[in-house]
Design a protein around this motif. Structure first.
Motif, PDB file in Angstrom:
ATOM      1  N   UNK A  96       1.821 -76.391 -16.053  1.00  0.00           N
ATOM      2  CA  UNK A  96       0.528 -75.677 -15.927  1.00  0.00           C
ATOM      3  C   UNK A  96       0.914 -74.308 -15.419  1.00  0.00           C
ATOM      4  N   UNK A  97       1.223 -73.338 -16.350  1.00  0.00           N
ATOM      5  CA  UNK A  97       1.475 -71.964 -16.051  1.00  0.00           C
ATOM      6  C   UNK A  97       0.243 -70.989 -15.795  1.00  0.00           C
ATOM      7  N   UNK A  98       0.238 -70.282 -14.686  1.00  0.00           N
ATOM      8  CA  UNK A  98      -0.732 -69.566 -14.408  1.00  0.00           C
ATOM      9  C   UNK A  98      -0.585 -68.160 -14.098  1.00  0.00           C
ATOM     10  N   UNK A  99      -1.393 -67.324 -14.089  1.00  0.00           N
ATOM     11  CA  UNK A  99      -1.268 -65.739 -13.833  1.00  0.00           C
ATOM     12  C   UNK A  99      -2.083 -65.304 -12.423  1.00  0.00           C
ATOM     13  N   UNK A 100      -1.187 -64.380 -11.876  1.00  0.00           N
ATOM     14  CA  UNK A 100      -1.775 -63.930 -10.609  1.00  0.00           C
ATOM     15  C   UNK A 100      -1.637 -62.622 -10.613  1.00  0.00           C
ATOM     16  N   UNK A 101      -2.517 -61.641 -10.661  1.00  0.00           N
ATOM     17  CA  UNK A 101      -2.523 -60.357 -10.683  1.00  0.00           C
ATOM     18  C   UNK A 101      -2.348 -59.854  -9.153  1.00  0.00           C
ATOM     19  N   UNK A 102      -1.528 -58.684  -8.842  1.00  0.00           N
ATOM     20  CA  UNK A 102      -1.494 -58.365  -7.703  1.00  0.00           C
ATOM     21  C   UNK A 102      -0.964 -56.872  -7.374  1.00  0.00           C
ATOM     22  N   UNK A 103      -0.855 -56.367  -6.339  1.00  0.00           N
ATOM     23  CA  UNK A 103      -0.471 -54.940  -5.899  1.00  0.00           C
ATOM     24  C   UNK A 103       0.965 -55.430  -5.484  1.00  0.00           C
ATOM     25  N   UNK A 104       1.868 -54.600  -6.268  1.00  0.00           N
ATOM     26  CA  UNK A 104       3.342 -54.681  -5.745  1.00  0.00           C
ATOM     27  C   UNK A 104       4.006 -53.594  -5.067  1.00  0.00           C
ATOM     28  N   UNK A 105       4.460 -53.555  -3.959  1.00  0.00           N
ATOM     29  CA  UNK A 105       5.106 -52.399  -3.337  1.00  0.00           C
ATOM     30  C   UNK A 105       6.917 -52.225  -3.583  1.00  0.00           C
ATOM     31  N   UNK A 106       7.081 -51.202  -3.767  1.00  0.00           N
ATOM     32  CA  UNK A 106       8.559 -50.852  -4.152  1.00  0.00           C
ATOM     33  C   UNK A 106       9.156 -50.219  -2.868  1.00  0.00           C
ATOM     34  N   UNK A 107      10.186 -50.819  -2.531  1.00  0.00           N
ATOM     35  CA  UNK A 107      11.095 -50.350  -1.300  1.00  0.00           C
ATOM     36  C   UNK A 107      11.966 -49.143  -1.542  1.00  0.00           C
ATOM     37  N   UNK A 108      12.120 -48.080  -0.742  1.00  0.00           N
ATOM     38  CA  UNK A 108      12.834 -46.681  -1.039  1.00  0.00           C
ATOM     39  C   UNK A 108      14.317 -46.867  -0.684  1.00  0.00           C
ATOM     40  N   UNK A 109      14.493 -47.647   0.597  1.00  0.00           N
ATOM     41  CA  UNK A 109      15.694 -47.624   1.211  1.00  0.00           C
ATOM     42  C   UNK A 109      15.858 -48.689   1.952  1.00  0.00           C
ATOM     43  N   UNK A 110      17.337 -48.889   2.702  1.00  0.00           N
ATOM     44  CA  UNK A 110      17.702 -50.084   3.342  1.00  0.00           C
ATOM     45  C   UNK A 110      16.707 -50.164   4.568  1.00  0.00           C
ATOM     46  N   UNK A 111      16.017 -51.415   4.598  1.00  0.00           N
ATOM     47  CA  UNK A 111      15.104 -51.508   5.527  1.00  0.00           C
ATOM     48  C   UNK A 111      15.294 -52.928   6.486  1.00  0.00           C
ATOM     49  N   UNK A 112      15.363 -52.719   7.746  1.00  0.00           N
ATOM     50  CA  UNK A 112      15.317 -53.916   8.498  1.00  0.00           C
ATOM     51  C   UNK A 112      14.740 -53.499   9.930  1.00  0.00           C
ATOM     52  N   UNK A 113      13.927 -54.773  10.184  1.00  0.00           N
ATOM     53  CA  UNK A 113      13.236 -54.839  11.455  1.00  0.00           C
ATOM     54  C   UNK A 113      12.186 -53.585  11.525  1.00  0.00           C
ATOM     55  N   UNK A 114      11.464 -53.240  10.530  1.00  0.00           N
ATOM     56  CA  UNK A 114      10.845 -51.785  10.409  1.00  0.00           C
ATOM     57  C   UNK A 114       9.498 -52.161  11.325  1.00  0.00           C
ATOM     58  N   UNK A 115       9.185 -51.265  12.300  1.00  0.00           N
ATOM     59  CA  UNK A 115       7.888 -51.327  12.942  1.00  0.00           C
ATOM     60  C   UNK A 115       6.783 -51.298  11.950  1.00  0.00           C
ATOM     61  N   UNK A 116       5.516 -51.733  12.271  1.00  0.00           N
ATOM     62  CA  UNK A 116       4.231 -51.332  11.466  1.00  0.00           C
ATOM     63  C   UNK A 116       4.182 -49.758  11.222  1.00  0.00           C
ATOM     64  N   UNK A 117       4.088 -49.192  12.291  1.00  0.00           N
ATOM     65  CA  UNK A 117       3.785 -47.829  12.010  1.00  0.00           C
ATOM     66  C   UNK A 117       4.752 -46.895  11.351  1.00  0.00           C
ATOM     67  N   UNK A 118       6.053 -47.527  10.925  1.00  0.00           N
ATOM     68  CA  UNK A 118       7.139 -46.739  10.324  1.00  0.00           C
ATOM     69  C   UNK A 118       7.180 -47.304   8.845  1.00  0.00           C
ATOM     70  N   UNK A 119       6.484 -48.207   8.156  1.00  0.00           N
ATOM     71  CA  UNK A 119       6.466 -48.795   7.108  1.00  0.00           C
ATOM     72  C   UNK A 119       6.257 -47.972   6.043  1.00  0.00           C
ATOM     73  N   UNK A 120       5.587 -47.033   6.195  1.00  0.00           N
ATOM     74  CA  UNK A 120       5.404 -46.068   5.090  1.00  0.00           C
ATOM     75  C   UNK A 120       6.586 -45.326   4.710  1.00  0.00           C
ATOM     76  N   UNK A 121       7.491 -45.126   5.713  1.00  0.00           N
ATOM     77  CA  UNK A 121       8.697 -44.306   5.657  1.00  0.00           C
ATOM     78  C   UNK A 121       9.936 -45.162   4.471  1.00  0.00           C
TER      79      UNK A 121
END
Length: 255
Positions: free
Chosen positions: A105-130
């Motif tokens: 029973x294959x199904x589709x789910x349409x979504x917004x996807x985010x592409x990461x730009x650089x190595x990221x670990x333990x990023x604070x919410x306020x710095x996520x845009x970076x």
């Protein structure tokens, strides 16, 4: 800015979309690492063969149960449902979604996807845009039967062609209230908005970076605002996100 990836005689190449003409200005290298350096080659919109705008170096991080509905309001401070798709699941626009012979029973789910730009670990919410390179449209294709029977979702969500993305990456986008739709054979089957996200994009990037080290090109699927839509061989499915565009894929059976 809209960034695409084209299949050319010299191999796949990144390109910037000319907003006035719709044509594609081919770039010298990957803009994530080398910036925007046009080669002078221009491909007309009518002649462009778009491929996946990004192939993750590492992984696709999927998020479930992340939209507020009349019957369900997830706590944004809790850890969401999380799963991984391999980079071999990723395909681009117009590539057939192939239903595996074992799927029920294959199904589709349409979504917004985010592409990461650089190595990221333990990023604070306020710095996520970076650490965000941009945004694209995704279809989180899932075999609901296997999802219900297997202890883990690797097979249900990770098979080849189970993660179409495209048609382009938009580098700057206000994600607070974007319309998301899905149509099958020209009939709209779902409509929602990112305004109903339980955890917004910044929260998801931060949470994912606390679970895994995110690498350049990694993709985060933010969840679907409406129920999954059944897939059938012969269908033409279009997932769309306002401000990005339409991702179209046919559905075929495994040969």
């Amino acid at each position: 800015m809209k960034i695409a990836r084209l299949s050319l005689n010299q191999g796949p190449r990144f390109a910037v979309v000319d907003e006035d003409t719709g044509n594609y200005m081919v770039l010298a290298d990957d803009p994530m690492y080398s910036g925007i350096e046009p080669t002078g080659q221009v491909v007309a919109q009518a002649d462009a063969n778009l491929v996946s705008p990004m192939i993750p170096r590492s992984k696709v991080v999927g998020i479930g149960d992340n939209y507020n509905t009349p019957s369900n309001r997830p706590d944004p401070e809790t850890v969401p449902t999380v799963f991984l798709k391999p980079n071999t699941a990723v395909v681009g626009p117009n590539v057939p979604i192939t239903i595996p012979s074992w799927a029920g029973d294959v199904r589709h789910e349409a979504e917004l996807a985010v592409i990461i730009s650089r190595i990221a670990k333990d990023v604070p919410v306020e710095m996520a845009d970076d650490v965000i390179f941009g945004y694209t449209v995704a279809n989180d294709v899932t075999d609901a039967t296997t999802q219900a029977t297997d202890a883990q979702w690797s097979r249900a969500k990770g098979f080849d062609t189970s993660c179409p993305i495209g048609p382009v990456i938009v580098t700057e986008l206000d994600t607070s209230d974007l319309q998301i739709t899905i149509s099958v054979n020209g009939e709209e089957r779902g409509r929602g908005t990112t305004a109903d996200l339980a955890r917004d994009v910044r929260q998801l990037v931060s949470q994912a970076s606390h679970m895994f080290t995110l690498l350049p090109g990694d993709i985060i699927l933010t969840g679907s605002p409406f129920a999954a839509v059944e897939a059938a061989v012969g269908d033409d499915v279009v997932c769309a996100v306002e401000g990005i565009g339409e991702l179209r894929n046919p559905v075929v059976a495994d040969s």
